[in-house]
Scaffold this motif. Structure first.
Motif, PDB file in Angstrom:
ATOM      1  N   PHE A 122       0.838  -1.201   0.000  1.00 16.12           N
ATOM      2  CA  PHE A 122       0.000   0.000   0.000  1.00 16.12           C
ATOM      3  C   PHE A 122       0.874   1.253   0.000  1.00 16.12           C
ATOM      4  CE2 PHE A 122      -2.338   3.092   2.833  1.00 16.12           C
ATOM      5  CZ  PHE A 122      -3.125   3.590   1.822  1.00 16.12           C
ATOM      6  N   GLU A 123       1.945   1.209   0.810  1.00 15.05           N
ATOM      7  CA  GLU A 123       2.879   2.335   0.849  1.00 15.05           C
ATOM      8  C   GLU A 123       3.539   2.535  -0.516  1.00 15.05           C
ATOM      9  OE1 GLU A 123       5.782   2.376   3.960  1.00 15.05           O
ATOM     10  OE2 GLU A 123       4.297   1.906   5.486  1.00 15.05           O
ATOM     11  N   LEU A 124       3.802   1.406  -1.176  1.00 10.00           N
ATOM     12  CA  LEU A 124       4.457   1.485  -2.486  1.00 10.00           C
ATOM     13  C   LEU A 124       3.607   2.263  -3.488  1.00 10.00           C
ATOM     14  CD1 LEU A 124       6.777   0.512  -4.370  1.00 10.00           C
ATOM     15  CD2 LEU A 124       5.414  -1.523  -4.823  1.00 10.00           C
ATOM     16  N   THR A 125       2.312   2.024  -3.464  1.00 15.08           N
ATOM     17  CA  THR A 125       1.429   2.666  -4.452  1.00 15.08           C
ATOM     18  C   THR A 125       1.532   4.189  -4.394  1.00 15.08           C
ATOM     19  OG1 THR A 125      -0.437   2.666  -2.933  1.00 15.08           O
ATOM     20  CG2 THR A 125      -0.260   0.786  -4.408  1.00 15.08           C
ATOM     21  N   ALA A 126       1.728   4.716  -3.183  1.00 19.87           N
ATOM     22  CA  ALA A 126       1.783   6.170  -3.033  1.00 19.87           C
ATOM     23  C   ALA A 126       3.131   6.741  -3.461  1.00 19.87           C
ATOM     24  CB  ALA A 126       1.501   6.541  -1.586  1.00 19.87           C
ATOM     25  N   ARG A 127       4.123   5.869  -3.636  1.00 26.63           N
ATOM     26  CA  ARG A 127       5.481   6.361  -3.921  1.00 26.63           C
ATOM     27  C   ARG A 127       5.866   6.226  -5.393  1.00 26.63           C
ATOM     28  NH1 ARG A 127       8.309   6.721   0.874  1.00 26.63           N
ATOM     29  NH2 ARG A 127       7.370   5.679   2.657  1.00 26.63           N
ATOM     30  N   VAL A 128       5.084   5.457  -6.131  1.00 25.55           N
ATOM     31  CA  VAL A 128       5.462   5.177  -7.515  1.00 25.55           C
ATOM     32  C   VAL A 128       5.088   6.349  -8.413  1.00 25.55           C
ATOM     33  CG1 VAL A 128       5.036   3.617  -9.452  1.00 25.55           C
ATOM     34  CG2 VAL A 128       5.250   2.705  -7.161  1.00 25.55           C
ATOM     35  N   TYR A 129       6.038   6.742  -9.281  1.00 26.98           N
ATOM     36  CA  TYR A 129       5.779   7.847 -10.196  1.00 26.98           C
ATOM     37  C   TYR A 129       4.729   7.426 -11.228  1.00 26.98           C
ATOM     38  CZ  TYR A 129      10.184   9.640  -8.253  1.00 26.98           C
ATOM     39  OH  TYR A 129      11.162  10.077  -7.401  1.00 26.98           O
ATOM     40  N   ASP A 130       4.048   8.440 -11.770  1.00 26.33           N
ATOM     41  CA  ASP A 130       2.905   8.178 -12.652  1.00 26.33           C
ATOM     42  C   ASP A 130       3.266   7.355 -13.890  1.00 26.33           C
ATOM     43  OD1 ASP A 130       1.230   9.457 -10.968  1.00 26.33           O
ATOM     44  OD2 ASP A 130       1.300  11.393 -12.005  1.00 26.33           O
ATOM     45  N   TYR A 131       4.475   7.558 -14.411  1.00 27.71           N
ATOM     46  CA  TYR A 131       4.813   6.893 -15.666  1.00 27.71           C
ATOM     47  C   TYR A 131       5.206   5.421 -15.493  1.00 27.71           C
ATOM     48  CZ  TYR A 131       9.347   8.619 -14.031  1.00 27.71           C
ATOM     49  OH  TYR A 131      10.453   8.899 -13.271  1.00 27.71           O
ATOM     50  N   ILE A 132       5.175   4.919 -14.272  1.00 25.65           N
ATOM     51  CA  ILE A 132       5.465   3.490 -14.060  1.00 25.65           C
ATOM     52  C   ILE A 132       4.138   2.757 -13.879  1.00 25.65           C
ATOM     53  CG2 ILE A 132       6.497   1.796 -12.464  1.00 25.65           C
ATOM     54  CD1 ILE A 132       8.710   3.809 -11.948  1.00 25.65           C
ATOM     55  N   ASN A 133       3.942   1.722 -14.683  1.00 29.49           N
ATOM     56  CA  ASN A 133       2.689   0.972 -14.590  1.00 29.49           C
ATOM     57  C   ASN A 133       2.849  -0.161 -13.576  1.00 29.49           C
ATOM     58  OD1 ASN A 133       0.368  -0.482 -14.875  1.00 29.49           O
ATOM     59  ND2 ASN A 133       0.391  -0.473 -17.119  1.00 29.49           N
ATOM     60  N   LEU A 134       2.482   0.155 -12.339  1.00 31.71           N
ATOM     61  CA  LEU A 134       2.691  -0.808 -11.251  1.00 31.71           C
ATOM     62  C   LEU A 134       1.804  -2.041 -11.415  1.00 31.71           C
ATOM     63  CD1 LEU A 134       4.327  -1.182  -8.672  1.00 31.71           C
ATOM     64  CD2 LEU A 134       2.514  -0.066  -7.402  1.00 31.71           C
ATOM     65  N   THR A 135       0.631  -1.853 -11.985  1.00 27.02           N
ATOM     66  CA  THR A 135      -0.283  -2.989 -12.155  1.00 27.02           C
ATOM     67  C   THR A 135       0.365  -4.099 -12.981  1.00 27.02           C
ATOM     68  OG1 THR A 135      -2.092  -1.411 -12.129  1.00 27.02           O
ATOM     69  CG2 THR A 135      -2.625  -3.620 -12.884  1.00 27.02           C
ATOM     70  N   ASP A 136       1.096  -3.688 -14.030  1.00 27.38           N
ATOM     71  CA  ASP A 136       1.762  -4.689 -14.872  1.00 27.38           C
ATOM     72  C   ASP A 136       2.954  -5.313 -14.164  1.00 27.38           C
ATOM     73  OD1 ASP A 136      -0.036  -4.323 -16.839  1.00 27.38           O
ATOM     74  OD2 ASP A 136       1.250  -3.098 -18.130  1.00 27.38           O
ATOM     75  N   LEU A 137       3.618  -4.522 -13.335  1.00 31.80           N
ATOM     76  CA  LEU A 137       4.840  -5.029 -12.685  1.00 31.80           C
ATOM     77  C   LEU A 137       4.544  -5.996 -11.546  1.00 31.80           C
ATOM     78  CD1 LEU A 137       7.115  -1.859 -12.510  1.00 31.80           C
ATOM     79  CD2 LEU A 137       7.189  -3.734 -14.130  1.00 31.80           C
ATOM     80  N   LEU A 138       3.403  -5.826 -10.915  1.00 31.61           N
ATOM     81  CA  LEU A 138       3.069  -6.682  -9.771  1.00 31.61           C
ATOM     82  C   LEU A 138       2.589  -8.057 -10.228  1.00 31.61           C
ATOM     83  CD1 LEU A 138       1.181  -4.262  -7.364  1.00 31.61           C
ATOM     84  CD2 LEU A 138       3.496  -5.127  -7.129  1.00 31.61           C
ATOM     85  N   PRO A 139       2.901  -9.087  -9.450  1.00 26.91           N
ATOM     86  CA  PRO A 139       3.696  -9.067  -8.225  1.00 26.91           C
ATOM     87  C   PRO A 139       5.173  -9.096  -8.545  1.00 26.91           C
ATOM     88  CG  PRO A 139       2.926 -11.291  -8.625  1.00 26.91           C
ATOM     89  CD  PRO A 139       2.368 -10.441  -9.730  1.00 26.91           C
TER      90      PRO A 139
END
Lengths: 306, 382
Positions: A122-139
């Motif tokens: 949850f903490e990670l989501t708030a720290r990731v810059y907009d241009y990184i697609n976290l949904t694709d990177l997880l898990p």
């Protein structure tokens, strides 16, 4: 401030590398380590050169400290004469000080990126810059060989590697002391800086070896890789210093010969003759000052034998 | 000056080495923090948070017991306890493995609930699982299902603690499995949902979605609903795992949806609440809370309750409990709490109880109807 300038950039750099390097977190850590070492390379080289210079000047420094222990002003003047600046030795610690926030930041970054608990993700989501697609990177893949990167190595391999590589690195990055050249333990005791450096060769690796028992495997991998790069750097420095000495030896054979024949002396045991020699050296030409070495200390046991 | 320094060198180095040894030997390991885990048996609430699990009796408004009797600062509990017929199952986040051990020991505990004193132990097993228990365990009769952070789901005899089978998935399991008619439904961060035969652990089907699944699946008569980090709520055929429909949200859907009277309610992490038809996925209404939400909606009668947290960089993070009409999503009331609410609330009697991640309160009970505070509880600070 800390999050904005240290932690978040590190987290995002790790994530970007993870994305570019085929979702391999160990590779991401490896490239990240190389980048960090490259960034701190100028400082590291400067520290190493400064450390080696200090090591070579120790006999003169000790002699001056002994002679002018009650006259700090005069001591400073004499230090200036031989080109020693105590502040410079403190500046040598700068690379270590700069590495501390990097280490602490990386420690936190790995914990957060590996997201071993829902809260850390949850903490990670708030720290990731907009241009990184976290949904694709997880898990984030946390498996590598037998390791769970979010947990300590259960087979003790990484702690041993951390100890071994750090020991080698410390050994190579420490200037060769007179002790190593003349096999005299007493001489190490006589030179506190050399003695401390020698002790740190063991202390730091043992400490970090212990710490690695509890560090996440990802962080231990960072240490191992960073140490391996440090070993390469130490090897390079040793070679370049040796070459430099060789060149000096060719140019000034007499001076170098005198230096190599004179061992490191101990200020507390220095005789009045040493003081006189120091006075003479200080009054003489810069060449003479450079040639000055305090008299070799005689142990109590030797004196008794005599 | 020099003579005084030298004798100190070796003791200092020796002390440094001893200190680092103690650092490891005493189990000063990576702190894994998480929000509280909360469950209820209809009379008591059980909250797992940090070094202990507390049972709190709602009627008498008093703590019934806490576990373990003597807390170990390196041992932490965050998964909601599983309670069934007086048997409580707990899984911890692991403690140091002991002197020079590089590992952590994660333990499962089966306890007999009690109205006073310390709960009796049925069994304790520190060898069954090798990584954190984040997902609340599930008891079905005498069968216990435990999902772990190192990718395993295990079936365990709840009466003895003996392992029956295990099944490995692609990544961590954070959501409690769901059970229906002999089949276990399981979601994982590996983006897949699995249906396993509960008796044997044999895989019946697996469906991969496009986002990680951090929450429990919810089972209906013929559909399985699962919330995903791909900003969608997916409805899968219970027999085949084939996707029937997907309802979109604006951001990740962290926790499980709620299903009541043919309607599915879910919330994304930006606080957008959605009500969709359970059969078709057609949207009935949506409502914006503008608060970060990681919890499941709770539906009681004509009201849907949403617990929310606060921004991570908030100076004094607060939480809120919001009550909305099930029919149109209009807000009935909203109450604040002195700490973020990251845990799905539970309902006991006429109260909805929230667990806080705060040092000001651990539990607060709000009146279901009015939102007035009925009671709160903070364990005595030592």
């Amino acid at each position: 401030m800390w999050d904005t300038f240290i932690l978040n950039p590190m987290i995002n750099a790790l994530l970007m590398l993870y994305d570019f390097l085929g979702n391999n977190f160990v590779l991401a850590i490896a490239v990240f380590t190389i980048l960090i070492r490259l960034l701190t390379l100028p400082l590291n080289l400067r520290q190493q050169r400064s450390s080696m210079k200090m090591q070579e000047m120790q006999p003169q420094i000790q002699a001056i400290q002994k002679k002018y222990k009650d006259n700090p002003q005069k001591m400073q003047e004499e230090f200036q004469k031989i080109g020693y600046n105590p502040a410079e030795s403190l500046a040598g610690c700068l690379p270590l000080l700069i590495q501390m926030p990097i280490l602490i930041g990386l420690y936190r970054a790995i914990i957060i990126v590996l997201g071993s608990t829902p809260q850390s993700l949850f903490e990670l989501t708030a720290r990731v810059y907009d241009y990184i697609n976290l949904t694709d990177l997880l898990p984030i893949s946390n498996k590598f060989l037998w390791l769970n990167l979010a947990q300590p190595d259960p087979l003790f391999v990484l702690p041993v590697l951390v100890f071994g590589t750090m020991f080698l690195q410390q050994k190579l990055m420490t200037p060769a002391t007179k002790k190593q050249e003349s096999k005299g333990k007493k001489q190490q005791d006589d030179n506190p800086m050399a003695g401390m450096t020698q002790s740190m060769q063991w202390t730091m690796p043992i400490m970090f070896g212990f710490f690695s028992l509890q560090f996440q495997a990802g962080l231990s991998i960072y240490f191992v890789l960073s140490n391996i790069i440090g070993i390469g750097q130490g090897y390079y420095m040793r070679r370049s210093m040796a070459q430099l000495k060789e060149e000096q030896a060719t140019k000034k054979p007499a001076v170098i010969k005198a230096e190599s024949e004179t061992a490191v002396a101990s200020p507390p045991q220095q005789s009045k003759q040493d003081d006189a020699a120091l006075d003479a050296a200080m009054k003489g030409t810069p060449e003479e000052r450079k040639q000055y070495q305090p008299r070799k200390r005689t142990s109590k046991r030797k004196r008794r034998r005599r | 000056m020099y003579a005084a320094k030298r004798p100190l060198r070796r003791p200092v180095i020796f002390l440094l080495i001893i200190a680092s040894y103690l650092f490891v030997a005493c189990g000063v390991q990576t702190a894994n923090t998480n929000w509280p885990g909360l469950s209820t048996d209809g009379e008591k609430v059980y909250v797992a948070y940090g070094p202990e699990v507390v049972a709190y009796d709602v009627e008498s408004q008093s703590k019934t017991w806490s576990f373990p009797a003597e807390t170990n600062p390196t041992l932490q509990f965050f998964a909601a306890p599983s309670v069934q017929d007086g048997r409580i199952i707990l899984g911890d986040f692991g403690a140091s493995g002991g002197m020079l051990s590089p590992g952590v020991v994660v333990t499962l505990y089966a306890l007999n609930d009690t109205d006073q004193g310390v709960p009796g132990s049925i069994w304790t097993n520190g060898e069954l699982v090798s990584d954190r228990v984040v997902a609340p365990p599930l008891q079905v009769g005498d069968q216990l299902f435990v999902g772990t952070a190192n990718n395993f789901i295990m079936s365990i005899d709840a009466t003895t603690g003996a392992k029956q089978w295990e099944f490995e998935v692609g990544h961590s399991i954070w959501g409690q499995p769901a059970y229906k008619e002999g089949v276990l439904y399981l979601s994982s961060l590996d983006k897949s949902i699995y249906a396993l035969e509960a008796e044997t652990g044999q895989e019946l089907w697996q469906t991969e979605l496009s986002g990680a699944l951090a929450s429990s699946p919810v089972v209906n008569t013929d559909l399985v609903y699962v919330a995903s980090f791909d900003n969608q709520l997916h409805a899968l055929d219970i027999q085949t795992g084939q996707e029937k429909w997907a309802a979109s949200a604006q951001d990740w859907i962290w926790d499980a949806p709620a299903f009541a009277d043919g309607v599915v309610y879910f919330v994304d992490i930006q606080g957008n609440v959605y009500a969709v038809d359970g059969a078709s996925g057609d949207q009935i209404w949506s409502q914006q809370l503008n608060l970060p939400v990681q919890t499941s909606p709770v539906v009681v009668g004509e009201t849907v309750y949403i617990a929310s947290g606060d921004d991570l960089d908030a100076e004094n993070p607060q939480g809120a409990l919001t009550a909305l009409n099930v029919a149109d999503g209009k807000q009935q009331w909203q109450k604040t709490a002195p700490g973020p609410l990251f845990t799905t609330p539970v309902v006991v009697g006429d109260s909805i109880i929230v667990a806080l991640q705060s040092d000001q309160d651990l539990l607060i009970a709000f009146d279901l109807e009015t939102g007035g505070q009925n009671w709160d509880y903070l364990p005595p600070q030592e």
